[in-house]
Design an enzyme around this catalytic site. Structure first.
Site, mmCIF file in Angstrom:
data_model
loop_
_atom_site.group_PDB
_atom_site.id
_atom_site.type_symbol
_atom_site.label_atom_id
_atom_site.label_comp_id
_atom_site.label_asym_id
_atom_site.label_seq_id
_atom_site.Cartn_x
_atom_site.Cartn_y
_atom_site.Cartn_z
ATOM 1 N N SER A 290 9.002 -8.600 4.314
ATOM 2 C CA SER A 290 7.641 -9.001 3.941
ATOM 3 C C SER A 290 7.565 -9.297 2.449
ATOM 4 O O SER A 290 8.279 -8.690 1.643
ATOM 5 C CB SER A 290 6.696 -7.846 4.285
ATOM 6 O OG SER A 290 5.469 -8.012 3.641
ATOM 7 N N TYR B 276 4.344 1.709 4.138
ATOM 8 C CA TYR B 276 4.770 0.588 4.980
ATOM 9 C C TYR B 276 5.621 -0.385 4.150
ATOM 10 O O TYR B 276 6.720 -0.772 4.536
ATOM 11 C CB TYR B 276 3.563 -0.146 5.574
ATOM 12 C CG TYR B 276 3.874 -1.568 5.941
ATOM 13 C CD1 TYR B 276 4.609 -1.858 7.078
ATOM 14 C CD2 TYR B 276 3.491 -2.633 5.107
ATOM 15 C CE1 TYR B 276 4.946 -3.159 7.399
ATOM 16 C CE2 TYR B 276 3.826 -3.933 5.419
ATOM 17 C CZ TYR B 276 4.555 -4.191 6.564
ATOM 18 O OH TYR B 276 4.904 -5.478 6.850
ATOM 19 N N LYS C 20 9.985 -1.594 3.995
ATOM 20 C CA LYS C 20 10.621 -2.925 3.978
ATOM 21 C C LYS C 20 11.664 -3.004 2.857
ATOM 22 O O LYS C 20 12.750 -3.553 3.046
ATOM 23 C CB LYS C 20 9.563 -4.025 3.817
ATOM 24 C CG LYS C 20 8.605 -4.131 4.996
ATOM 25 C CD LYS C 20 9.308 -4.533 6.282
ATOM 26 C CE LYS C 20 8.411 -4.593 7.483
ATOM 27 N NZ LYS C 20 9.122 -4.712 8.760
#
Ligand code: UDP
Length: 336
Positions: free
Chosen positions: A125, A150, A154
Site C-alpha cells: 500500500s 495496519y 505492510k
C-alpha cells in the site's frame, strides 16, 4: 498459469481472479471469508462462465496451505491479498493485525518454499510512504513509520519478502503499492463489501447517495490543496487487478531470485469534493454531505508517480474516474 489467490473472494482479489481467467490463467482461491462473502464465488462463475476452484481456510494455517498446494498440482505463483485492512480497527487491536498479517505471509512463504513455488505478488500500500515529502511519489521515496499498525504490517511484510528473496530461497516477488482502489466490475456483479459503516470514501459516497447513510462527512476542508479537501489517487479496481497479471507474467520471466516494488496508481490526484461532484454528475444523483473536522492520521495529498510500472511492465490505467464512479454506483444499486 495456475495461481493461488489468497483472499480471492475479497474486493481486489475477486477482480483479480476474473482478470486472471480472462488472460487464460487459472485462479485457485483460498479465503476464510472473514471479510468477504461466499456468494461472491457464484458471481465469479457467472462472470467467467466457468467453475471456480476454491478452498476455505486460513492462510496462517500451514496445514491448510500445504493441502492446497498438494491437491492443486503445478501452482506457478501466488498473489497474497489475505490480510486485515481496517486502519481504525488496527489501532484498537494491533496484535491481531500483526499476528494475522505477518503470520499469514510467513506461512505462505514457507509453504511456497516447501512446494517449490517461485513467484509471489504482494498486496502492499501507498501507506508505506507515510506523509510524503512531495507528490507525485516515486518508489524511491523513503518509507516511513506508518500512522497505524495496519500500515506498519505492510512495511514489515515488504521487508520479510525482500529478506526471503535475498536469503536465496529461490523466491521471486514484487510488492505492489496500491493507491486508492475504487469502482467495481462493469457487470455490477462484484465490488467492495464494507462491513458496517464504511471507512473509505467511495463506499460511503455510494451509501449516502442510496440513502443508507444520512450524509457523508468530508473530513476537513482546510488542507493545503486547491479546494481544501484531501487529494488522493483513485484507481479503478479492474485496472489494479490487471496490474497483478502483468506483474506475475513479468516475474515468470525472471531467471534468478528477484525482488522489486511498483506503485499502482493513475498518477492523478483528485479531491474529496471533486469525487462528490463527479459522482453526482455522472450518476445524476445527489450526495448529501457536510464538512467536518479532519480525520486524525490523514494526510493532505497523496498520488503516485506510476512511471516505473508503466515503463517496466507496459501497464497503464485505462479507465477514467468517471467510469470508476459509474461502476461503483452500479454495484451499490445491485446491492440495494
Ligand atoms: N474521506 C472523507 N469522508 C469519509 C471517508 C474518507 O472525507 O467518510 C476522505 C479522507 O479524509 C481522505 C479521502 O477521503 O482524504 C480518502 O480516504 P479513504 O479512507 O478512502 O482512503 P485513505 O487515503 O485514507 O487510505
Amino acid at each position: 498459469m495456475k495461481i493461488l489467490v489468497t483472499g480471492g473472494a475479497g474486493f481486489i482479489g475477486s477482480h483479480t481472479a476474473i482478470e486472471l481467467i480472462s488472460k487464460g490463467h487459472t485462479p485457485v482461491i483460498a479465503d476464510n471469508f472473514s471479510n468477504s462473502e461466499k456468494w461472491i464465488l457464484g458471481r465469479l462463475e457467472e462472470i467467467s462462465q466457468q467453475e471456480i476452484i476454491f478452498y476455505e481456510g486460513d492462510c496462517s494455517d500451514g496445514n491448510f496451505l500445504a493441502e492446497v498446494f498438494s491437491r492443486e498440482k503445478n501452482i506457478a505463483g501466488a498473489i497474497h491479498f489475505a490480510a486485515k485492512k481496517a486502519v481504525g480497527e488496527s489501532m484498537e487491536k494491533p496484535l491481531i493485525y500483526y499476528k494475522n498479517n505477518l503470520l499469514s505471509l510467513i506461512v505462505l512463504l514457507e509453504t511456497m518454499q516447501e512446494f517449490g513455488v517461485k513467484n509471489l505478488v504482494f498486496s502492499s500500500s501507498a501507506t508505506v510512504y507515510g506523509e510524503p515529502g512531495s507528490c507525485p511519489i516515486p518508489e524511491t521515496a523513503p518509507r516511513q513509520k506508518a500512522a497505524s499498525p495496519y500500515g506498519n504490517t505492510k512495511v514489515i511484510c515488504e521487508d520479510i519478502i525482500s529478506d526471503s528473496v535475498f536469503g536465496g530461497k529461490n523466491i521471486s516477488a514484487i510488492s505492489l503499492r496500491y493507491f486508492n482502489p475504487i469502482g467495481a466490475h462493469p457487470s455490477g456483479l462484484i465490488g467492495e463489501l464494507p462491513i458496517g459503516i464504511p471507512n473509505n470514501l467511495v463506499p460511503y459516497v455510494t451509501q449516502a447517495a442510496a440513502g443508507i447513510r444520512e450524509k457523508l462527512t468530508v473530513f476537513g476542508n482546510d488542507y493545503p490543496t486547491p479546494d481544501g479537501s484531501g487529494v488522493r489517487d483513485f484507481i479503478h479496481v479492474v485496472d489494479l487487478a490487471q496490474a497483478h497479471i502483468k506483474t506475475l507474467e513479468y516475474l515468470e520471466k525472471q531467471n534468478t531470485p528477484f525482488y522489486d516494488v511498483f506503485n499502482v496508481g493513475t498518477g492523478q490526484g483528485n479531491s474529496v469534493l471533486e469525487i462528490i461532484q463527479t459522482f453526482e454528475k455522472v450518476n445524476g444523483v445527489e450526495v448529501p454531505y457536510e464538512i467536518g473536522p479532519r480525520r486524525p492520521g490523514d494526510i493532505a495529498t497523496c498520488f503516485a508517480d506510476p512511471q516505473k510500472i508503466e515503463k517496466t511492465l507496459g501497464w497503464k490505467t485505462e479507465k477514467t474516474l468517471e467510469e470508476s464512479l459509474i461502476d461503483a454506483w452500479k454495484w451499490q444499486n445491485y446491492l440495494t
